[in-house]
Design a protein around this motif. Structure first.
Motif, short mmCIF file in Angstrom:
data_model
loop_
_atom_site.label_atom_id
_atom_site.label_comp_id
_atom_site.label_asym_id
_atom_site.label_seq_id
_atom_site.Cartn_x
_atom_site.Cartn_y
_atom_site.Cartn_z
N ALA A 142 -13.01 53.32 95.21
CA ALA A 142 -11.93 52.48 95.72
C ALA A 142 -10.90 52.25 94.63
N THR A 143 -11.38 51.95 93.42
CA THR A 143 -10.45 51.72 92.32
C THR A 143 -9.66 52.99 92.00
N HIS A 144 -10.35 54.11 92.07
CA HIS A 144 -9.67 55.39 91.85
C HIS A 144 -8.51 55.55 92.82
N ALA A 145 -8.76 55.25 94.07
CA ALA A 145 -7.71 55.39 95.07
C ALA A 145 -6.55 54.43 94.79
N ARG A 146 -6.90 53.21 94.40
CA ARG A 146 -5.84 52.23 94.16
C ARG A 146 -4.97 52.62 92.98
N LEU A 147 -5.62 53.01 91.89
CA LEU A 147 -4.87 53.40 90.70
C LEU A 147 -3.98 54.62 91.00
N ARG A 148 -4.57 55.56 91.67
CA ARG A 148 -3.85 56.77 92.03
C ARG A 148 -2.62 56.43 92.86
N SER A 149 -2.82 55.57 93.81
CA SER A 149 -1.70 55.16 94.66
C SER A 149 -0.62 54.47 93.83
N ASP A 150 -1.04 53.61 92.90
CA ASP A 150 -0.06 52.88 92.10
C ASP A 150 0.74 53.82 91.20
N ILE A 151 0.09 54.89 90.77
CA ILE A 151 0.83 55.86 89.95
C ILE A 151 1.79 56.65 90.83
N LEU A 152 1.31 57.08 91.98
CA LEU A 152 2.14 57.91 92.85
C LEU A 152 3.36 57.14 93.37
N THR A 153 3.18 55.86 93.67
CA THR A 153 4.31 55.10 94.18
C THR A 153 5.25 54.64 93.08
N MET A 207 -6.27 74.81 99.30
CA MET A 207 -6.00 73.46 99.78
C MET A 207 -6.06 72.45 98.64
N THR A 208 -7.06 72.60 97.80
CA THR A 208 -7.20 71.66 96.69
C THR A 208 -5.99 71.68 95.77
N PHE A 209 -5.64 72.86 95.31
CA PHE A 209 -4.52 72.97 94.38
C PHE A 209 -3.22 72.52 95.03
N HIS A 210 -3.05 72.87 96.30
CA HIS A 210 -1.85 72.42 96.97
C HIS A 210 -1.81 70.89 97.03
N GLY A 211 -2.96 70.30 97.26
CA GLY A 211 -3.00 68.84 97.28
C GLY A 211 -2.56 68.23 95.96
N VAL A 212 -3.00 68.82 94.87
CA VAL A 212 -2.60 68.32 93.56
C VAL A 212 -1.08 68.43 93.39
N MET A 213 -0.55 69.57 93.75
CA MET A 213 0.90 69.76 93.60
C MET A 213 1.68 68.83 94.53
N TYR A 214 1.14 68.61 95.71
CA TYR A 214 1.82 67.71 96.64
C TYR A 214 1.87 66.31 96.06
N ASP A 215 0.76 65.86 95.51
CA ASP A 215 0.73 64.55 94.87
C ASP A 215 1.78 64.45 93.77
N GLN A 216 1.79 65.46 92.93
CA GLN A 216 2.74 65.43 91.81
C GLN A 216 4.18 65.35 92.31
N SER A 217 4.50 66.17 93.30
CA SER A 217 5.88 66.15 93.77
C SER A 217 6.17 64.84 94.49
N ARG A 260 5.08 61.99 93.59
CA ARG A 260 5.39 61.00 92.56
C ARG A 260 6.87 61.07 92.19
N TYR A 261 7.37 62.27 92.00
CA TYR A 261 8.79 62.40 91.65
C TYR A 261 9.67 61.88 92.78
N ARG A 262 9.26 62.17 94.01
CA ARG A 262 10.05 61.69 95.14
C ARG A 262 10.11 60.17 95.13
N MET A 263 8.97 59.55 94.89
CA MET A 263 8.92 58.10 94.88
C MET A 263 9.75 57.53 93.73
N LEU A 264 9.74 58.19 92.59
CA LEU A 264 10.51 57.71 91.46
C LEU A 264 12.00 57.70 91.77
#
Lengths: 243, 243
Positions: free
Chosen positions: B20-31, B163-173, B175-179
């Motif tokens: 749960a904490t992992h998800a929260r931290l991850r979300s806070d970084i992405l947003t 699928m896995t690697f695409h997911g990582v790249m999607y997350d990264q992009s 983050r930039y979108r949110m920034l």
DNA sequence: TAATAGGTTATTTGTGAAAATATCCTATTA
DNA sequence: TAATAGGATATTTTCACAAATAACCTATTA
């Protein structure tokens, strides 16, 4: 507590115990010392690596993200299973990434890159000669130089992420190679010839040829491993597979 | 101790606190709630998320492997820095992976896949209408459905690793979108049109057209973000950058 | 004999605090 | 005034132990 490592022997050694343990566990999985599907009980690992449970937990969590360990819920950690389908997936993926990377490398090629490739090939070539005469003993060293050669080839691609993902796929395929190592002998001569061809194509800066050889090299490498010693169940002793 | 989460509310919720904490931290970084380059002090995080330091350490280690957190040596954790070069790298990588994946998906296409695509498009389309009239408030929901649509498009590719690697790249992009979200308004109409085009091409099972639109879609998306609010130094106050 | 309920052991998960290390501030000296 | 050394503080890293959970074994019943 065990003594800490030397404060910076080669300037690059990881100073933290967690990182060292991470490297050790990773290596043990890649070499097959920890078999696919094997359950990773924390207390057993604590004895084996002589670190606290928490450090192990940190280490294992990292390996989960790297795709070498599985975590299912509250039932602990295990080495990820191996399967032919997975191997095929990894092989295709590695082909995609490595071909793209060598193409980009040739685009951005410069003298530095050429030198790295030549140097890496030299090391690899020499160790291949040695292994030819004393097979088995220098296997890990050969694997190391093999990786460094492939890394050199793609080292000018200019994409950090491409290098990262390729590294993951290389690790995964290495694990399968190691699992099959004891059963079949590797066709060394053919492999050496292909490495030579890779070097030539790189120096000629012929991206198409280089990519073609890379693809063939990877495909051939993967075709060797059949499902002989992949799966072995971790020997569930409870008679209750739960439905 | 804080109470544990419900024992299985939706059957998929993570039962462990660490996840749960992992998800929260991850979300806070992405947003962008945790800014690029920001130092992640353990004690501060312990207060913020109300978990022990060890659990955080486990979480952060996982995020390091996912490329969202950096770890340099013994000097703790920080959110990975953002840069234009990194964004370009991510964009190219995501194009490579997603184009390949949609091509494979069309190859293996079946009715199930088509249905997933249609359903995901429907959700996305509806939330786009809502956002059109009340921008800003439903942003995160839109992002969620956006991701699910792209995931549906590639869901028949048959490669777990892709699928896995695409997911990582999607997350990264993401983050930039949110920034960049606060600075520029997103060109919603154009985006909607492209999504519609993606759906049409998918239903027509035209792999080439689909891949072309995907590439254009990703490129356009990335061109919006300039280096305005990327970098911000974490405000090092010590005057000793050590050489 | 097969199945289930209960209790017992084994394992994972989480916390607080101690040791190791880096960072920062201050005073002394050239 | 600039620079360095020393001590004080802050932070990370590691450990040993307690709570929560799953796995296992045994006995009782249909």
């Amino acid at each position: 507590m065990t003594e800490r490592s030397q404060p910076g022997e080669d300037g690059l050694s990881a100073p933290t115990l967690a990182e060292a343990t991470h490297a050790r566990l990773r290596s043990d999985i890649l070499t097959g010392a920890l078999r696919p599907g094997e359950r990773l009980k924390l207390e057993a690992l604590r004895d084996r690596y002589d670190v606290s449970v928490n450090t192990l937990r940190e280490t294992l969590s990292r390996l989960v993200s790297e795709g070498l360990v599985a975590n299912q819920g509250q039932r602990g950690f295990m080495v990820v299973a191996a399967s032919l389908a997975d191997l095929r997936d990894i092989t295709e993926m590695r082909k995609l990434l490595e071909c793209r990377a060598v193409r980009l490398s040739v685009e951005h090629a410069d003298l530095e890159w050429e030198s790295r490739v030549v140097a890496a090939y030299h090391k690899l070539s020499r160790i291949e000669e040695v292994v030819e005469q004393d097979p088995g003993h220098w296997g890990t060293q050969l694997e190391l130089y093999n990786r460094q050669f492939h890394n050199a080839l793609i080292s000018a691609c200019g994409s950090r992420w491409l290098m990262t993902f390729h590294g993951v796929m290389y690790d995964q395929s290495l694990r399968y190679r190691m699992l099959a190592f004891r059963v079949r002998d590797f066709p060394r001569e053919q492999s050496r010839a292909e490495h030579r061809a890779l070097l030539d194509a790189a120096l000629a800066r012929d991206a198409e040829r280089l990519a073609a050889i890379v693809a063939a090299h990877i495909t051939k490498g993967a075709e060797l491993y059949q499902e002989e010693n992949l799966s072995p169940r971790p020997a569930r002793r409870g008679p209750k597979p739960k439905k």
